[in-house]
Design a protein around this motif. Structure first.
Motif, PDB file in Angstrom:
ATOM      1  N   CYS A  18       0.112   3.560   3.362  1.00  0.00           N
ATOM      2  CA  CYS A  18       0.553   3.257   4.729  1.00  0.00           C
ATOM      3  C   CYS A  18       1.643   2.203   4.815  1.00  0.00           C
ATOM      4  N   CYS A  30      -7.339  -1.660   1.754  1.00  0.00           N
ATOM      5  CA  CYS A  30      -6.260  -1.782   2.736  1.00  0.00           C
ATOM      6  C   CYS A  30      -6.868  -1.863   4.147  1.00  0.00           C
ATOM      7  N   TYR A  80       1.274  -1.116   4.187  1.00  0.00           N
ATOM      8  CA  TYR A  80       0.758  -2.467   4.436  1.00  0.00           C
ATOM      9  C   TYR A  80       1.115  -3.381   3.259  1.00  0.00           C
ATOM     10  N   CYS A 105      -5.333   1.494   6.263  1.00  0.00           N
ATOM     11  CA  CYS A 105      -5.693   2.893   5.963  1.00  0.00           C
ATOM     12  C   CYS A 105      -6.960   3.002   5.129  1.00  0.00           C
ATOM     13  N   CYS A 159       0.862  -1.187   0.000  1.00  0.00           N
ATOM     14  CA  CYS A 159       0.000   0.000   0.000  1.00  0.00           C
ATOM     15  C   CYS A 159       0.897   1.236   0.000  1.00  0.00           C
TER      16      CYS A 159
HETATM   17 FE    FE Z   1      -2.869   1.315   3.527  1.00  0.00          FE
END
Ligand code: FE
Length: 196
Positions: free
Chosen positions: A167, A182, A169, A185, A164
């Motif tokens: 953020c 996600c 991830y 976020c 991601c």
């Molecule tokens: Fe994210």
């Protein structure tokens, strides 16, 4: 869309039992008399649910001294099952029983929701400001500053998957489902890029 400019804020509310909050980048002044702002909040955020019930909120305007830990604390978990203020002392309760950050924020705006606009995934709250204070002269942090200077660079990994870009991830797997959201976020699949 990534070329639009944004600030970053802690948005806080009180569910009657505990203080809670989230990170947002969508606070805008709308009028000066009366003083109103708007803030857009994803409906999956617990803070959205609480503000809909209580109509009270506070925005802390984050400044350039803000560490990544503040984004982790307020942005990467849900107030539904965590106490966002656990082990955290850098805040004060406002007249409307929400809170502002006494550190890492250069000002706060506190008030009451006077109107709501329903957008499919988000609610826009129009807020009349009742209480506000300048806390420091440190410049407000922008989304761009956050990406350049605060957000840790993604670790080098051997995993196959998608990261991601908002953020950090990591989704493990060859194919990212197009409707993937996600979990951290709440940004869509279009904000993921393959791990190289
Ligand atoms: Fe994210």
């Amino acid at each position: 869309m990534h070329n639009l400019t944004y600030g970053l804020f802690v948005l806080s509310a009180n569910d009657g039992k505990k203080l809670t909050g989230c990170i947002t980048n969508t606070v805008i002044q709308q009028t000066s008399d009366p003083l109103t702002i708007s803030v857009s909040v994803n409906k999956s955020n617990y803070t959205n649910e609480v503000i809909k019930k209580t109509h009270q909120l506070t925005v802390s305007i984050l400044d350039e001294s803000v560490p990544f830990d503040i984004f982790k604390r307020f942005g990467f978990s849900s107030g539904r099952d965590t106490d966002k203020l656990e082990g955290f002392d850098d805040y004060k309760v406002t007249d409307n029983n929400t809170f502002y950050l006494t550190k890492y924020a250069n000002a706060y705006l506190s008030g009451e929701v006077v109107q709501e606009v329903d957008l499919s995934t988000h609610t826009i709250f129009i807020v009349e400001i009742k209480e506000a204070e300048v806390l420091s002269s440190i410049p407000s942090v922008t989304y761009t500053y956050y990406f350049k200077n605060i957000k840790p660079k993604p670790a080098v990994t051997n995993k196959k998957g998608w990261v991601c870009t908002i953020c950090g991830y990591v989704y493990e797997g060859e194919v990212l489902p197009p409707d993937f959201i996600c979990p951290i976020c709440k940004h869509p699949a279009s904000d993921f890029k393959p791990i190289e």
